[in-house]
Each structure stands twice: as C-alpha cells, then as structure tokens.
Design a protein around this motif. Structure first.
Motif, PDB file in Angstrom:
ATOM      1  N   GLU A 209      38.279  39.270  49.718  1.00  0.00           N
ATOM      2  CA  GLU A 209      37.401  38.165  49.336  1.00  0.00           C
ATOM      3  C   GLU A 209      37.656  36.937  50.200  1.00  0.00           C
ATOM      4  OE1 GLU A 209      38.037  37.564  45.192  1.00  0.00           O
ATOM      5  OE2 GLU A 209      37.131  39.483  44.606  1.00  0.00           O
ATOM      6  N   ALA A 210      38.919  36.667  50.500  1.00  0.00           N
ATOM      7  CA  ALA A 210      39.255  35.522  51.355  1.00  0.00           C
ATOM      8  C   ALA A 210      38.686  35.714  52.758  1.00  0.00           C
ATOM      9  CB  ALA A 210      40.765  35.336  51.413  1.00  0.00           C
ATOM     10  N   PHE A 211      38.750  36.941  53.263  1.00  0.00           N
ATOM     11  CA  PHE A 211      38.177  37.223  54.577  1.00  0.00           C
ATOM     12  C   PHE A 211      36.685  36.947  54.588  1.00  0.00           C
ATOM     13  CE2 PHE A 211      35.555  40.470  56.679  1.00  0.00           C
ATOM     14  CZ  PHE A 211      35.740  40.095  58.000  1.00  0.00           C
ATOM     15  N   ARG A 212      35.991  37.404  53.583  1.00  0.00           N
ATOM     16  CA  ARG A 212      34.545  37.209  53.547  1.00  0.00           C
ATOM     17  C   ARG A 212      34.197  35.722  53.475  1.00  0.00           C
ATOM     18  NH1 ARG A 212      31.891  42.065  53.108  1.00  0.00           N
ATOM     19  NH2 ARG A 212      32.938  43.802  52.055  1.00  0.00           N
TER      20      ARG A 212
ATOM     21  N   LEU B 289      44.882  43.119  47.214  1.00  0.00           N
ATOM     22  CA  LEU B 289      43.950  43.602  48.222  1.00  0.00           C
ATOM     23  C   LEU B 289      42.574  42.982  48.007  1.00  0.00           C
ATOM     24  CD1 LEU B 289      43.303  45.448  50.610  1.00  0.00           C
ATOM     25  CD2 LEU B 289      42.795  47.272  48.957  1.00  0.00           C
ATOM     26  N   ARG B 290      42.120  42.948  46.780  1.00  0.00           N
ATOM     27  CA  ARG B 290      40.815  42.348  46.496  1.00  0.00           C
ATOM     28  C   ARG B 290      40.792  40.877  46.900  1.00  0.00           C
ATOM     29  NH1 ARG B 290      39.922  45.378  40.668  1.00  0.00           N
ATOM     30  NH2 ARG B 290      38.517  47.018  41.418  1.00  0.00           N
ATOM     31  N   GLU B 291      41.880  40.168  46.626  1.00  0.00           N
ATOM     32  CA  GLU B 291      41.961  38.753  46.988  1.00  0.00           C
ATOM     33  C   GLU B 291      41.885  38.564  48.496  1.00  0.00           C
ATOM     34  OE1 GLU B 291      45.558  37.337  45.280  1.00  0.00           O
ATOM     35  OE2 GLU B 291      44.816  37.434  43.198  1.00  0.00           O
ATOM     36  N   GLU B 292      42.578  39.410  49.240  1.00  0.00           N
ATOM     37  CA  GLU B 292      42.589  39.288  50.695  1.00  0.00           C
ATOM     38  C   GLU B 292      41.199  39.574  51.282  1.00  0.00           C
ATOM     39  OE1 GLU B 292      44.827  38.186  52.705  1.00  0.00           O
ATOM     40  OE2 GLU B 292      46.451  37.963  51.236  1.00  0.00           O
TER      41      GLU B 292
ATOM     42  N   HIS C 138      35.535  51.296  45.168  1.00  0.00           N
ATOM     43  CA  HIS C 138      35.340  50.183  44.234  1.00  0.00           C
ATOM     44  C   HIS C 138      36.380  49.083  44.448  1.00  0.00           C
ATOM     45  CE1 HIS C 138      32.721  53.081  42.095  1.00  0.00           C
ATOM     46  NE2 HIS C 138      32.144  52.002  41.645  1.00  0.00           N
ATOM     47  N   ILE C 139      37.561  49.453  44.889  1.00  0.00           N
ATOM     48  CA  ILE C 139      38.604  48.457  45.153  1.00  0.00           C
ATOM     49  C   ILE C 139      38.301  47.679  46.439  1.00  0.00           C
ATOM     50  CG2 ILE C 139      41.040  48.149  45.771  1.00  0.00           C
ATOM     51  CD1 ILE C 139      41.587  50.672  43.996  1.00  0.00           C
ATOM     52  N   VAL C 140      38.008  48.401  47.513  1.00  0.00           N
ATOM     53  CA  VAL C 140      37.833  47.776  48.822  1.00  0.00           C
ATOM     54  C   VAL C 140      36.425  47.208  48.996  1.00  0.00           C
ATOM     55  CG1 VAL C 140      37.897  48.208  51.322  1.00  0.00           C
ATOM     56  CG2 VAL C 140      39.557  49.325  49.811  1.00  0.00           C
ATOM     57  N   GLN C 141      35.432  47.889  48.436  1.00  0.00           N
ATOM     58  CA  GLN C 141      34.024  47.523  48.599  1.00  0.00           C
ATOM     59  C   GLN C 141      33.667  47.382  50.085  1.00  0.00           C
ATOM     60  OE1 GLN C 141      32.716  44.355  45.985  1.00  0.00           O
ATOM     61  NE2 GLN C 141      34.024  45.071  44.325  1.00  0.00           N
ATOM     62  N   PRO C 142      33.915  48.421  50.864  1.00  0.00           N
ATOM     63  CA  PRO C 142      33.647  48.340  52.302  1.00  0.00           C
ATOM     64  C   PRO C 142      32.164  48.464  52.619  1.00  0.00           C
ATOM     65  CG  PRO C 142      34.330  50.551  51.749  1.00  0.00           C
ATOM     66  CD  PRO C 142      34.423  49.747  50.470  1.00  0.00           C
TER      67      PRO C 142
END
Length: 295
Positions: A17-20, A12-15, A142-146
């Motif tokens: 970060e890739a979006f950003r 999820l963190r990778e996805e 903390h996981i999603v950092q929305p």
C-alpha cells in the motif's frame, strides 16, 4: 539493492500500500509465488516481473496443503539465505517468507477446487494436490493483490488451473506464463533435481530428449495413442526410469484429443506431458505445441 524481507501478512500489505501511494505513475505490482530453493527458472520469472512492473514481490513458502501423506514436504529442499541472494541478484523488491502458522493461523475450513482440469496428469497421480495449490495461490493473490503473476510452463497444468481459477472467481490479476528454463543438456530446471544421483541425473535426460522428438512424430501423422506408445518406449530405454504418466491433452482445457485423428490435424494447442520417477525423485516435463507447429 537488497530486497525487503517480510514475514507477516499485515506488514506485506502495508508495504505494498505504501508503494502504491509513493508511486502514483508506476503502481503496477508483479508477483512471483515460489516454494523456494530458487534456480535460474525462478530468476527468469523475477526478471520478467521487474521489467514489466514498478514493484516485484517474491514469495517463498513450502505449502503443506499441496503435499500428500507420502510425499516430500519435510525433505523438500530449503535454503533461505541462498534464495534471498538470488532474489537480490534478479531484482526483487520484496521477499515474503511466511511461516506455516502465518499462512494458516487456524485449521483450514475452506479450500479452492478447480474441477475437471485437475482430473488428469498430476491431478490423477496426486489427489488433492491442486486443491492445495489453488487454495494457497488464492490466499497469496488476496494478500498481495498483484496486477500480474508469473508462472513457469514447466508445470503447464498448474498454469492452466490457476488461470481458470482467476477467471472463474474474477480475481483481478493477469496470469503470465513463462517458458521452461533448461540446463545446457536439456534437463528442465527443478528444485527437486538436487535429489538425483549422478546416474539418475544422466538417465533423466531421456525426458527432454523424448519431448524434442514429439514435433517430428506428430508431423509423421501419429494419433494420441501412437504418440504415447512411442514416448513410453523411448523413456523405458533408461533402466532407472519409472513412468508415472505420459499423456497428450488439448490446452488449456486439458481434454483428450480425438482418438483416431492424427494429432497434426489439431486445431487447438496440444500439451504433451509426462511424469517419471528416477529413484525417489519424481520429475515432470512437457512440450506445448501450437497449431502452426503441428501442421
């Protein structure tokens, strides 16, 4: 577009970060945390997030930390396929469905406690419940950092607790409260409504019917105690209703209004909240009144 199903924190963190990286002009992430068995109330949160953010993440996780020993963790309704279909129809981009082992890979030695706000209402009826809520929501933040997180006001106390937690801990997320969504006959949407028998479902309408009368009763000059007595009497007209609590509190601090002062003189928002059992099903509902509505 079919949402991406993710079950691992690292993925999820990778996805995200890739979006950003891919969307330098639309980097805002919206987040809708749920326990699944989604309904139109959840769908409204997802749609709101989609309209305000470049990426919307929905989580589905039945959190064991917020259930007491005699509560319904094992029987809490679950339907992953149906949930994903609703998420897709509502426009979610990512659906995060972690296992308990993924969220809690080892016994928890840390918990988040928001004091005072959790002493009343559901916090008094369900000791430890809001510690579990605050802890899992903190982990998810903390996981999603929305940038924004969306919560329904049907559980107004939960919204107040989470908003206070984010302020106290300087978590950089905007909490977006959203209106309660109801059935056509007024019953507040809840995943637990599926437990109700037809007769229980019929009698449960007394909750929204009672709350609908609150503005008028306040305008009549009732104090906190008088209003609570009036609501309890209305709810007790239904023989299957077993009242857990009926309380009036300031919002969002959840303090007790002045005892002898008419509620219509309140200078702060008021929350009129209740929890009532019908058979084995515990339902909550509330009305949030702002100063312009109580004068």
């Amino acid at each position: 577009m079919t949402p991406l199903i993710v079950r691992r924190v690292a993925e999820l963190r990778e996805e995200i970060e890739a979006f950003r990286r891919r969307q330098p002009g639309k980097q805002e992430v919206g987040f809708v945390p749920t326990m699944g068995y989604l309904h139109e109330g959840h769908a409204s949160l997802i749609r709101r997030s989609v309209s305000e953010n470049g990426l919307t993440v929905l989580s589905i996780f039945v959190n064991p930390l917020q259930f007491g020993p005699n509560e319904d963790f094992e029987r809490y309704p679950r339907d992953e396929r149906r949930d994903v279909e609703l998420a897709e129809a509502s426009g979610a981009d990512i659906v995060f469905i972690p296992s308990v082992e993924e969220m809690y890979p080892e016994p928890m030695r840390t918990k988040v406690t928001v004091s005072e706000l959790t002493d009343r209402l559901c916090g008094a009826s369900r000791p430890g419940h809001f510690d579990g809520v605050a802890t899992v929501v903190s982990k998810l933040f903390h996981i999603v950092q929305p940038d924004r997180a969306y919560f329904g006001l049907k559980d107004a106390q939960q919204v107040a607790v989470i908003a206070r937690m984010t302020r106290d801990l300087h978590i950089p997320v905007d909490i977006v409260p959203c209106p309660t969504v109801r059935e056509a006959d007024g019953l507040a949407l809840s995943s637990r409504n599926v437990y109700l028998s037809p007769e229980e479902r019929k009698q449960a309408l007394v909750l929204s019917q009672s709350l609908a009368q609150v503005p008028g009763w306040i305008e009549d000059g009732m104090t906190e105690a008088e209003l609570a007595v009036r609501i309890r009497g209305r709810i007790r007209s239904q023989p299957l209703a077993d009242i857990d609590y009926v309380e009036i509190a300031t919002y969002p601090d959840l303090t007790q209004p002045p005892a002898e002062r008419p509620l219509r003189e309140s200078e702060v928002p008021l929350l009129v909240a209740l929890a009532v059992r019908f058979g084995k099903t515990r339902l909550i509902d509330n009305v949030l009144l702002f100063p312009s509505e109580v004068k």
